[in-house]
Design a protein around this motif. Structure first.
Motif, PDB file in Angstrom:
ATOM      1  N   ASN A 141       0.868  -1.177   0.000  1.00  0.00           N
ATOM      2  CA  ASN A 141       0.000   0.000   0.000  1.00  0.00           C
ATOM      3  C   ASN A 141       0.901   1.222   0.000  1.00  0.00           C
ATOM      4  O   ASN A 141       1.911   1.257   0.716  1.00  0.00           O
ATOM      5  CB  ASN A 141      -0.914   0.019   1.222  1.00  0.00           C
ATOM      6  CG  ASN A 141      -1.968  -1.066   1.169  1.00  0.00           C
ATOM      7  OD1 ASN A 141      -2.349  -1.514   0.087  1.00  0.00           O
ATOM      8  ND2 ASN A 141      -2.448  -1.503   2.322  1.00  0.00           N
ATOM      9  N   ALA A 157     -10.316   5.138  -8.860  1.00  0.00           N
ATOM     10  CA  ALA A 157      -9.562   4.373  -7.863  1.00  0.00           C
ATOM     11  C   ALA A 157      -8.604   5.260  -7.079  1.00  0.00           C
ATOM     12  O   ALA A 157      -8.189   4.906  -5.967  1.00  0.00           O
ATOM     13  CB  ALA A 157      -8.791   3.244  -8.545  1.00  0.00           C
ATOM     14  N   PRO A 185      -4.535  -3.641  -8.672  1.00  0.00           N
ATOM     15  CA  PRO A 185      -5.291  -4.866  -8.374  1.00  0.00           C
ATOM     16  C   PRO A 185      -6.783  -4.572  -8.316  1.00  0.00           C
ATOM     17  O   PRO A 185      -7.209  -3.419  -8.184  1.00  0.00           O
ATOM     18  CB  PRO A 185      -4.767  -5.259  -6.984  1.00  0.00           C
ATOM     19  CG  PRO A 185      -4.436  -3.941  -6.347  1.00  0.00           C
ATOM     20  CD  PRO A 185      -3.920  -3.076  -7.454  1.00  0.00           C
ATOM     21  N   THR A 216      -9.922  -4.482  -6.078  1.00  0.00           N
ATOM     22  CA  THR A 216      -9.948  -4.219  -4.636  1.00  0.00           C
ATOM     23  C   THR A 216     -11.367  -4.191  -4.091  1.00  0.00           C
ATOM     24  O   THR A 216     -12.251  -3.561  -4.671  1.00  0.00           O
ATOM     25  CB  THR A 216      -9.263  -2.888  -4.307  1.00  0.00           C
ATOM     26  OG1 THR A 216      -7.931  -2.903  -4.816  1.00  0.00           O
ATOM     27  CG2 THR A 216      -9.208  -2.650  -2.805  1.00  0.00           C
ATOM     28  N   LYS A 250     -13.345  -2.881  -0.811  1.00  0.00           N
ATOM     29  CA  LYS A 250     -13.153  -1.960   0.312  1.00  0.00           C
ATOM     30  C   LYS A 250     -14.333  -2.043   1.260  1.00  0.00           C
ATOM     31  O   LYS A 250     -15.487  -1.970   0.835  1.00  0.00           O
ATOM     32  CB  LYS A 250     -12.992  -0.525  -0.194  1.00  0.00           C
ATOM     33  CG  LYS A 250     -11.714  -0.282  -0.974  1.00  0.00           C
ATOM     34  CD  LYS A 250     -11.577   1.190  -1.341  1.00  0.00           C
ATOM     35  CE  LYS A 250     -10.287   1.462  -2.103  1.00  0.00           C
ATOM     36  NZ  LYS A 250     -10.134   2.887  -2.456  1.00  0.00           N
ATOM     37  N   GLN A 262      -9.205  -3.357   3.328  1.00  0.00           N
ATOM     38  CA  GLN A 262      -9.043  -3.433   1.891  1.00  0.00           C
ATOM     39  C   GLN A 262      -8.469  -4.804   1.539  1.00  0.00           C
ATOM     40  O   GLN A 262      -7.450  -5.211   2.101  1.00  0.00           O
ATOM     41  CB  GLN A 262      -8.110  -2.337   1.369  1.00  0.00           C
ATOM     42  CG  GLN A 262      -8.645  -0.930   1.546  1.00  0.00           C
ATOM     43  CD  GLN A 262      -7.774   0.094   0.821  1.00  0.00           C
ATOM     44  OE1 GLN A 262      -7.256  -0.159  -0.252  1.00  0.00           O
ATOM     45  NE2 GLN A 262      -7.614   1.256   1.431  1.00  0.00           N
ATOM     46  N   ILE A 263      -9.125  -5.482   0.621  1.00  0.00           N
ATOM     47  CA  ILE A 263      -8.650  -6.777   0.142  1.00  0.00           C
ATOM     48  C   ILE A 263      -8.389  -6.636  -1.350  1.00  0.00           C
ATOM     49  O   ILE A 263      -9.302  -6.351  -2.122  1.00  0.00           O
ATOM     50  CB  ILE A 263      -9.675  -7.894   0.395  1.00  0.00           C
ATOM     51  CG1 ILE A 263     -10.048  -7.958   1.876  1.00  0.00           C
ATOM     52  CG2 ILE A 263      -9.126  -9.243  -0.075  1.00  0.00           C
ATOM     53  CD1 ILE A 263     -11.153  -8.954   2.192  1.00  0.00           C
ATOM     54  N   SER A 264      -7.140  -6.813  -1.738  1.00  0.00           N
ATOM     55  CA  SER A 264      -6.763  -6.643  -3.139  1.00  0.00           C
ATOM     56  C   SER A 264      -6.403  -7.977  -3.768  1.00  0.00           C
ATOM     57  O   SER A 264      -5.794  -8.842  -3.124  1.00  0.00           O
ATOM     58  CB  SER A 264      -5.574  -5.682  -3.260  1.00  0.00           C
ATOM     59  OG  SER A 264      -5.941  -4.392  -2.799  1.00  0.00           O
ATOM     60  N   THR A 308      -4.940  -9.750  -7.521  1.00  0.00           N
ATOM     61  CA  THR A 308      -4.399  -9.590  -8.867  1.00  0.00           C
ATOM     62  C   THR A 308      -3.952 -10.940  -9.411  1.00  0.00           C
ATOM     63  O   THR A 308      -3.531 -11.819  -8.639  1.00  0.00           O
ATOM     64  CB  THR A 308      -3.213  -8.607  -8.891  1.00  0.00           C
ATOM     65  OG1 THR A 308      -2.724  -8.496 -10.234  1.00  0.00           O
ATOM     66  CG2 THR A 308      -2.088  -9.067  -7.989  1.00  0.00           C
ATOM     67  N   LEU A 323     -13.394 -11.428  -6.579  1.00  0.00           N
ATOM     68  CA  LEU A 323     -13.947 -10.259  -5.898  1.00  0.00           C
ATOM     69  C   LEU A 323     -15.443 -10.417  -5.658  1.00  0.00           C
ATOM     70  O   LEU A 323     -15.962  -9.982  -4.616  1.00  0.00           O
ATOM     71  CB  LEU A 323     -13.681  -8.994  -6.715  1.00  0.00           C
ATOM     72  CG  LEU A 323     -12.229  -8.508  -6.723  1.00  0.00           C
ATOM     73  CD1 LEU A 323     -12.067  -7.353  -7.697  1.00  0.00           C
ATOM     74  CD2 LEU A 323     -11.780  -8.089  -5.329  1.00  0.00           C
TER      75      LEU A 323
END
Length: 210
Positions: A7, A30, A113, A115, A117, A122-124, A126, A139
């Motif tokens: 981050n 974003a 990525p 994401t 929220k 935050q969970i990203s 990729t 997601l």
């Protein structure tokens, strides 16, 4: 190329977005909460980007891209579908700049990525460009697992952590409390209120005397 997830604080950084279409719009959205200065270079904008310009959320340069547009850029987003322009952007980027090449993940040194929220959570995800559809499916699964109201639960955890850190307790006891608040019972708002009120009544660490 090896990518490391992290981050990054973009406060007051200069972001240059080349392109004004739908993909550029997604990138700008974003970044809106980043407190960076977002410059968009494009002859035209989508309706949503134009509204952001009117709202003074972005700075718009109504023009075609030139190499000098990248001066002082700290993050560059190449969001055009013109290969020759993308090549110029890569060659003209300042050596210190981060660069995201939309549609060519391996062409830059930054990947955006997908994401999810939920407030401070935050969970990203990729796939490093391998399969954007896979990222979308993951997601969607996460969205079901962590619904919108999960944000309130995360806020509760944050408040408790701040209070617990201030208590006059041994480290082991603090860790025990931090672990206990992850119990499912604290998804209930009444239980959250009971615990926070109890924590606030506990003795605090004394300030060190000078």
């Amino acid at each position: 190329m090896a990518y490391v997830p992290l981050n990054i604080d973009l406060t007051n950084k200069q972001i240059k977005v080349i392109g004004g279409g739908k993909i550029a719009e997604r990138r700008v959205k974003a970044l809106l909460d980043s407190d960076a200065t977002i410059h968009v270079i494009s002859p035209d904008l989508t309706g949503n980007l134009y509204q952001l310009y009117l709202d003074e959320k972005i700075i718009w340069y109504k023009k075609s891209f030139e190499s000098k547009d990248l001066d002082n850029a700290e993050l560059i987003i190449s969001a055009t579908n013109q290969e020759e322009v993308n090549d110029v952007i890569k060659k003209s980027a300042p050596i210190h700049s981060l660069i995201n090449m939309v549609g060519d993940a391996q062409g830059g040194n930054v990947i955006f990525p997908g994401t999810l929220k939920r407030g401070k959570l935050q969970i990203s995800v990729t796939s490093t460009g391998a399969s954007p559809k896979l990222v979308s499916n993951i997601l969607n699964d996460l969205d079901k697992q962590y619904p919108i109201d999960y944000e309130e639960y995360v806020d509760f955890l944050y408040e408790c952590r701040i209070i617990i850190k201030s208590l006059d307790l041994e480290k082991a006891k603090k860790n025990q409390l931090l672990e206990s608040i992850l119990s499912d019972q604290y998804f209930d708002e009444d239980e959250q209120e009971k615990l926070t009120n109890w924590l606030k009544r506990q003795p605090k660490k004394r300030a060190r005397e000078e």
